[in-house]
Scaffold this motif. Structure first.
Motif, PDB file in Angstrom:
ATOM      1  N   LEU A   5       0.823  -1.209   0.000  1.00 36.86           N
ATOM      2  CA  LEU A   5       0.000   0.000   0.000  1.00 36.86           C
ATOM      3  C   LEU A   5       0.859   1.261   0.000  1.00 36.86           C
ATOM      4  O   LEU A   5       1.858   1.340   0.717  1.00 36.86           O
ATOM      5  CB  LEU A   5      -0.916  -0.001   1.218  1.00 36.86           C
ATOM      6  N   VAL A   6       0.436   2.221  -0.795  1.00 38.78           N
ATOM      7  CA  VAL A   6       1.131   3.505  -0.874  1.00 38.78           C
ATOM      8  C   VAL A   6       0.136   4.617  -0.577  1.00 38.78           C
ATOM      9  O   VAL A   6      -0.962   4.652  -1.134  1.00 38.78           O
ATOM     10  CB  VAL A   6       1.736   3.735  -2.275  1.00 38.78           C
ATOM     11  N   ILE A   7       0.530   5.518   0.324  1.00 42.52           N
ATOM     12  CA  ILE A   7      -0.254   6.719   0.599  1.00 42.52           C
ATOM     13  C   ILE A   7       0.556   7.898   0.078  1.00 42.52           C
ATOM     14  O   ILE A   7       1.703   8.104   0.485  1.00 42.52           O
ATOM     15  CB  ILE A   7      -0.538   6.891   2.099  1.00 42.52           C
ATOM     16  N   ALA A   8      -0.018   8.652  -0.864  1.00 43.67           N
ATOM     17  CA  ALA A   8       0.673   9.782  -1.486  1.00 43.67           C
ATOM     18  C   ALA A   8       0.159  11.104  -0.924  1.00 43.67           C
ATOM     19  O   ALA A   8      -1.057  11.317  -0.846  1.00 43.67           O
ATOM     20  CB  ALA A   8       0.456   9.750  -3.000  1.00 43.67           C
ATOM     21  N   ILE A   9       1.084  11.974  -0.535  1.00 47.04           N
ATOM     22  CA  ILE A   9       0.720  13.293  -0.005  1.00 47.04           C
ATOM     23  C   ILE A   9       1.429  14.361  -0.828  1.00 47.04           C
ATOM     24  O   ILE A   9       2.652  14.460  -0.803  1.00 47.04           O
ATOM     25  CB  ILE A   9       1.101  13.438   1.479  1.00 47.04           C
ATOM     26  N   ASP A  10       0.655  15.139  -1.572  1.00 49.17           N
ATOM     27  CA  ASP A  10       1.204  16.235  -2.369  1.00 49.17           C
ATOM     28  C   ASP A  10       0.690  17.560  -1.834  1.00 49.17           C
ATOM     29  O   ASP A  10      -0.253  17.604  -1.033  1.00 49.17           O
ATOM     30  CB  ASP A  10       0.798  16.081  -3.839  1.00 49.17           C
ATOM     31  N   GLY A  11       1.302  18.646  -2.292  1.00 45.39           N
ATOM     32  CA  GLY A  11       0.828  19.956  -1.868  1.00 45.39           C
ATOM     33  C   GLY A  11       1.912  21.005  -1.903  1.00 45.39           C
ATOM     34  O   GLY A  11       3.049  20.737  -2.296  1.00 45.39           O
ATOM     35  N   TYR A  12       1.534  22.202  -1.500  1.00 43.60           N
ATOM     36  CA  TYR A  12       2.441  23.346  -1.543  1.00 43.60           C
ATOM     37  C   TYR A  12       3.515  23.280  -0.458  1.00 43.60           C
ATOM     38  O   TYR A  12       3.398  22.518   0.510  1.00 43.60           O
ATOM     39  CB  TYR A  12       1.638  24.641  -1.393  1.00 43.60           C
ATOM     40  N   GLN A 117      10.153   5.155  -7.017  1.00 45.07           N
ATOM     41  CA  GLN A 117       9.351   3.992  -7.412  1.00 45.07           C
ATOM     42  C   GLN A 117      10.009   2.697  -6.943  1.00 45.07           C
ATOM     43  O   GLN A 117       9.317   1.754  -6.553  1.00 45.07           O
ATOM     44  CB  GLN A 117       9.152   3.980  -8.929  1.00 45.07           C
ATOM     45  N   ARG A 118      11.330   2.680  -6.957  1.00 43.51           N
ATOM     46  CA  ARG A 118      12.043   1.503  -6.448  1.00 43.51           C
ATOM     47  C   ARG A 118      11.758   1.319  -4.966  1.00 43.51           C
ATOM     48  O   ARG A 118      11.534   0.198  -4.499  1.00 43.51           O
ATOM     49  CB  ARG A 118      13.546   1.672  -6.688  1.00 43.51           C
ATOM     50  N   MET A 119      11.758   2.427  -4.212  1.00 42.19           N
ATOM     51  CA  MET A 119      11.511   2.348  -2.775  1.00 42.19           C
ATOM     52  C   MET A 119      10.104   1.847  -2.454  1.00 42.19           C
ATOM     53  O   MET A 119       9.874   1.232  -1.417  1.00 42.19           O
ATOM     54  CB  MET A 119      11.711   3.735  -2.137  1.00 42.19           C
ATOM     55  N   GLY A 120       9.162   2.132  -3.353  1.00 41.16           N
ATOM     56  CA  GLY A 120       7.785   1.772  -3.075  1.00 41.16           C
ATOM     57  C   GLY A 120       7.313   0.485  -3.713  1.00 41.16           C
ATOM     58  O   GLY A 120       6.115   0.194  -3.737  1.00 41.16           O
ATOM     59  N   LYS A 121       8.236  -0.310  -4.220  1.00 40.93           N
ATOM     60  CA  LYS A 121       7.849  -1.538  -4.915  1.00 40.93           C
ATOM     61  C   LYS A 121       7.325  -2.626  -4.004  1.00 40.93           C
ATOM     62  O   LYS A 121       6.416  -3.377  -4.374  1.00 40.93           O
ATOM     63  CB  LYS A 121       9.039  -2.080  -5.729  1.00 40.93           C
ATOM     64  N   SER A 122       7.871  -2.768  -2.821  1.00 42.70           N
ATOM     65  CA  SER A 122       7.541  -3.938  -2.012  1.00 42.70           C
ATOM     66  C   SER A 122       7.099  -3.638  -0.581  1.00 42.70           C
ATOM     67  O   SER A 122       6.705  -4.546   0.139  1.00 42.70           O
ATOM     68  CB  SER A 122       8.751  -4.882  -1.961  1.00 42.70           C
ATOM     69  N   LYS A 123       7.155  -2.368  -0.164  1.00 43.94           N
ATOM     70  CA  LYS A 123       6.833  -2.042   1.224  1.00 43.94           C
ATOM     71  C   LYS A 123       5.665  -1.067   1.294  1.00 43.94           C
ATOM     72  O   LYS A 123       5.422  -0.289   0.364  1.00 43.94           O
ATOM     73  CB  LYS A 123       8.062  -1.445   1.919  1.00 43.94           C
ATOM     74  N   ASN A 124       4.946  -1.111   2.408  1.00 43.81           N
ATOM     75  CA  ASN A 124       3.888  -0.134   2.652  1.00 43.81           C
ATOM     76  C   ASN A 124       4.540   1.192   3.017  1.00 43.81           C
ATOM     77  O   ASN A 124       5.303   1.271   3.985  1.00 43.81           O
ATOM     78  CB  ASN A 124       2.985  -0.598   3.800  1.00 43.81           C
ATOM     79  N   ILE A 125       4.253   2.232   2.249  1.00 39.41           N
ATOM     80  CA  ILE A 125       4.935   3.506   2.465  1.00 39.41           C
ATOM     81  C   ILE A 125       3.973   4.681   2.471  1.00 39.41           C
ATOM     82  O   ILE A 125       2.874   4.623   1.923  1.00 39.41           O
ATOM     83  CB  ILE A 125       6.021   3.758   1.395  1.00 39.41           C
ATOM     84  N   VAL A 126       4.431   5.745   3.119  1.00 41.53           N
ATOM     85  CA  VAL A 126       3.801   7.060   3.008  1.00 41.53           C
ATOM     86  C   VAL A 126       4.861   7.966   2.407  1.00 41.53           C
ATOM     87  O   VAL A 126       5.964   8.069   2.941  1.00 41.53           O
ATOM     88  CB  VAL A 126       3.365   7.621   4.385  1.00 41.53           C
ATOM     89  N   MET A 127       4.547   8.590   1.280  1.00 33.90           N
ATOM     90  CA  MET A 127       5.518   9.457   0.617  1.00 33.90           C
ATOM     91  C   MET A 127       4.890  10.816   0.345  1.00 33.90           C
ATOM     92  O   MET A 127       3.755  10.897  -0.100  1.00 33.90           O
ATOM     93  CB  MET A 127       6.013   8.839  -0.693  1.00 33.90           C
ATOM     94  N   ASP A 128       5.627  11.879   0.636  1.00 29.30           N
ATOM     95  CA  ASP A 128       5.115  13.221   0.370  1.00 29.30           C
ATOM     96  C   ASP A 128       6.000  13.940  -0.630  1.00 29.30           C
ATOM     97  O   ASP A 128       7.181  13.637  -0.764  1.00 29.30           O
ATOM     98  CB  ASP A 128       5.002  14.023   1.672  1.00 29.30           C
ATOM     99  N   GLY A 129       5.387  14.881  -1.354  1.00 25.64           N
ATOM    100  CA  GLY A 129       6.145  15.625  -2.349  1.00 25.64           C
ATOM    101  C   GLY A 129       5.252  16.532  -3.170  1.00 25.64           C
ATOM    102  O   GLY A 129       4.275  17.089  -2.673  1.00 25.64           O
TER     103      GLY A 129
END
Length: 225
Positions: A5-12, A117-129
């Protein structure tokens, strides 16, 4: 179908994306990845080595000599640049004033997206950007787009700099820097900052950190299988 699972957080800038991402990751037992820190670390390398961001050959050569890694300490995520801890230095104004220009470079973005994308291939992550839900992980399980009043964002960033010992940067300079970065982030040709159609808007102008975390957790629990 993605199994992790990936949770993506974008914004200013200075909307508290990393604060929310860290809190969510801790609550959910996910790994937190700060994509903004990656671009800042690249920017720091460019500054130190006088890399001309408009010289594509120089940029490509520099990227071959940059190794970024994340590690956890005291429940915080830290980044190393070629083995050196740079988590504090990359938050200083010299990097802040140059990071949008570096981030807009096509070669830099291509290299960072590949690493993310490599970091998020196999683990549950939260990534912001800025482009996590629109470019890096278009199939993210949950996407947030964070925003807040520009004056509030500037005040938060100013207080953060002061807490880290910066007594020379003024509130006006911070406000101008954020305005410049907003313009650069939203108008760049390569992966501009924009809200994904399926992203949940989170305006935290009047929210505390606890309130925004509660809101995000509620949304996550509604959307996760």
């Amino acid at each position: 179908m993605r199994k992790n699972l990936v949770i993506a957080i974008d914004g200013y800038s200075s909307c508290g994306k990393s604060t929310l991402a860290k809190a969510l990751a801790k609550k959910l037992g996910f790994i937190y990845i700060d994509s903004g820190a990656m671009y800042r670390a690249v920017t720091l390398y460019f500054i130190r080595n006088n890399v001309d961001v408009n010289n594509q050959e120089a940029v490509a050569n520099a990227l071959e000599h940059i190794e970024l890694n994340f590690h956890s300490r005291d429940y915080q995520s830290h980044i190393t640049l070629n083995g050196e801890e740079v988590s504090e230095e990359i938050r200083q104004m010299p990097v802040s004033e140059y990071v949008s220009e570096v981030s807009a470079n096509k070669l830099v973005r291509k290299d960072m997206v590949k690493q993310q994308q490599r970091m998020g291939k196999s683990k549950n992550i939260v990534m912001d950007g800025r482009d996590i839900g629109t470019t890096v992980f278009e199939d993210a399980a949950v996407k947030f787009f964070m925003t807040a009043d520009p004056k509030i964002r500037a005040e938060r960033r100013f207080k953060e700099l002061q807490s880290k010992g910066d007594t020379t940067t003024t509130l006006e300079e911070v406000f101008e820097n954020l305005a410049h970065r907003d313009y650069a982030d939203t108008t760049r040709a390569e992966s501009p900052l924009t809200r994904a159609e399926d992203a949940i808007i989170l305006d935290n102008t009047e929210l505390t950190e606890t309130e925004q975390l509660d809101f995000a957790l509620d949304m996550v629990h509604q959307h996760l299988p």
